[in-house]
Design a protein around this motif. Structure first.
Motif, mmCIF file in Angstrom:
data_model
loop_
_atom_site.group_PDB
_atom_site.id
_atom_site.type_symbol
_atom_site.label_atom_id
_atom_site.label_comp_id
_atom_site.label_asym_id
_atom_site.label_seq_id
_atom_site.Cartn_x
_atom_site.Cartn_y
_atom_site.Cartn_z
ATOM 1 N N ARG A 159 31.023 -28.423 20.575
ATOM 2 C CA ARG A 159 31.820 -28.492 19.353
ATOM 3 C C ARG A 159 33.258 -28.029 19.521
ATOM 4 N N GLY A 160 33.564 -27.272 20.593
ATOM 5 C CA GLY A 160 34.949 -26.854 20.783
ATOM 6 C C GLY A 160 35.055 -25.471 21.402
ATOM 7 N N GLU A 161 36.312 -25.060 21.628
ATOM 8 C CA GLU A 161 36.580 -23.800 22.346
ATOM 9 C C GLU A 161 36.257 -22.561 21.508
ATOM 10 N N ASP A 162 36.487 -22.624 20.212
ATOM 11 C CA ASP A 162 36.229 -21.463 19.345
ATOM 12 C C ASP A 162 34.759 -21.049 19.480
ATOM 13 N N PRO A 163 34.502 -19.824 19.972
ATOM 14 C CA PRO A 163 33.110 -19.418 20.200
ATOM 15 C C PRO A 163 32.271 -19.408 18.929
ATOM 16 N N GLY A 164 32.923 -19.359 17.757
ATOM 17 C CA GLY A 164 32.161 -19.331 16.515
ATOM 18 C C GLY A 164 31.595 -20.693 16.113
ATOM 19 N N LEU A 165 32.129 -21.776 16.704
ATOM 20 C CA LEU A 165 31.796 -23.111 16.182
ATOM 21 C C LEU A 165 30.318 -23.478 16.286
ATOM 22 N N ALA A 166 29.697 -23.167 17.416
ATOM 23 C CA ALA A 166 28.274 -23.545 17.568
ATOM 24 C C ALA A 166 27.440 -22.816 16.516
ATOM 25 N N ALA A 167 27.754 -21.540 16.308
ATOM 26 C CA ALA A 167 27.027 -20.764 15.293
ATOM 27 C C ALA A 167 27.317 -21.323 13.894
ATOM 28 N N LEU A 168 28.564 -21.719 13.674
ATOM 29 C CA LEU A 168 28.940 -22.250 12.359
ATOM 30 C C LEU A 168 28.194 -23.554 12.047
ATOM 31 N N TYR A 169 28.207 -24.497 12.994
ATOM 32 C CA TYR A 169 27.486 -25.761 12.758
ATOM 33 C C TYR A 169 26.009 -25.492 12.489
ATOM 34 N N TYR A 170 25.452 -24.555 13.250
ATOM 35 C CA TYR A 170 24.041 -24.202 13.054
ATOM 36 C C TYR A 170 23.823 -23.659 11.643
ATOM 37 N N GLN A 171 24.691 -22.739 11.226
ATOM 38 C CA GLN A 171 24.528 -22.132 9.894
ATOM 39 C C GLN A 171 24.741 -23.159 8.781
ATOM 40 N N LEU A 172 25.651 -24.113 8.996
ATOM 41 C CA LEU A 172 25.876 -25.149 7.976
ATOM 42 C C LEU A 172 24.613 -25.993 7.804
ATOM 43 N N GLN A 173 23.987 -26.328 8.925
ATOM 44 C CA GLN A 173 22.739 -27.092 8.807
ATOM 45 C C GLN A 173 21.650 -26.267 8.134
#
Ligand code: NDP
Length: 291
Positions: A159-173
């Motif tokens: 999802r990108g360089e920002d380390p938070g993004l994978a967690a964010l996409y997961y939480q959105l789902q």
């Protein structure tokens, strides 16, 4: 063997499934778990047991973490922090984007690199990359170096360089998943109060859920443009409908807390003067803005 060797720390149902998937694909695996007994079966299946966290970290550059959350990671790795230099931590534990960003900084401070992961499937989906996926974020070159090995577990979605993004996409789902699933359960409670079983209602619940992708596809471009015309639905009409759900739940003697929370959002939308707009204008209520 020419396959990359891997360390797996954390042997809950997920870490066990991951270890087995790596072994099945011919990757040498070193394992460590707080409760050591959980490593016994895996050792019999070919994994190498590390006696200490330090030894587990020393064994391989690529270290998979499958722990309950990020606090568990600190509990395990802080005491062994001197062994972190040069390691790649692939953190497949769930937590918030903020925790993931903090962890990336923390790992960096110990000379390690951190990839955040958000696994989208239960343990039964591990080792089936054709039908499962995991979000990743963090340094692109670290991800690309290890993507082929990580694809033994599931497909990868960087999802990108920002380390938070994978967690964010997961939480959105998960936001969609849990609000939808509790909505379904609530409807079943009302159904049950009226003598209708979950099984009897299944085809109707399924048809409602199956109708959702069409609504998502229709409303998405409008939401991205910030446009909420009341041409196909008006908030005032929808709010009356939500009132009926609350009343039906109460008339059935069931707890109406869940639809009442939805009703509250609709009422705030009406109070903001959106009665002639689409229900999608409630996104402004959720954003906390009054524009
Ligand atoms: P579990 O919670 O069952 O596994 C927990 C692991 O973390 C165990 O190895 C446990 O060790 C260890 N642990 C927890 N707290 C500590 C601590 N303070 N110190 C040391 N070790 C600790 O989780 P799962 O295996 O089910 O899942 C792992 C991660 O994957 C979680 O973040 C979960 O949210 C995520 N995930 C899980 C899915 C699922 O369906 N299971 C689906 C998608 C994501 P011990 O054995 O000693 O208790």
């Amino acid at each position: 063997t020419s396959k990359q060797s891997v360390t797996v720390i954390g042997l809950g149902p997920m870490g066990q499934a991951m270890t087995r998937a790596f072994l099945a694909a011919g990757h040498p695996v070193t394992v460590w778990n707080r409760t050591a007994a959980r490593a016994e079966e895996l050792a019999a299946e070919g994994a190498t047991r590390a006696a200490t966290v330090e030894a587990a970290l020393a064994a391989d550059e690529l270290v998979i973490l499958s722990l309950t959350d990020y606090d568990a990671m600190y509990a395990v790795l802080e005491p062994a922090a001197s062994a972190l230099a040069g390691r790649v931590l692939v953190n497949l534990s769930s937590d918030t984007p903020a925790k993931a960003r903090e962890a990336a900084v923390w790992a960096d401070g110990h000379g390690a690199r951190h990839l955040t992961g958000g696994v989208q499937v239960p343990p039964s989906g591990i080792g089936r990359p054709e039908e499962s996926a995991t979000f990743y974020s963090g340094p692109r070159e670290v991800f690309e170096t290890h993507a082929a090995t990580l694809q033994v577990l599931t497909a990868t979605d960087y999802r990108g360089e920002d380390p938070g993004l994978a967690a964010l996409y997961y939480q959105l789902q998960m936001d969609i998943f849990w609000t939808s699933m509790t909505g379904w359960l609530h409807a079943l409670a009302v159904a049950g109060a009226n003598g209708i079983s979950a099984g009897e209602f299944l085809p109707y619940a399924t048809s409602t859920v199956a109708s959702l992708p069409g609504f998502l596809a229709f409303y998405t471009p409008r939401i991205d443009k910030g446009e909420h015309p009341g041409d196909v639905d008006r908030l005032a009409m929808c709010a009356a409908g939500v009132d009926h759900i609350v009343h039906t739940a109460r008339d059935s003697g069931t707890d109406a807390t869940l639809p009442a929370a939805v009703q509250d959002a609709f009422r705030r939308g009406l109070a903001d003067g959106r009665s002639g707009d689409s229900f999608t204008s409630l996104i402004e209520v959720f954003k906390g803005s009054n524009s």
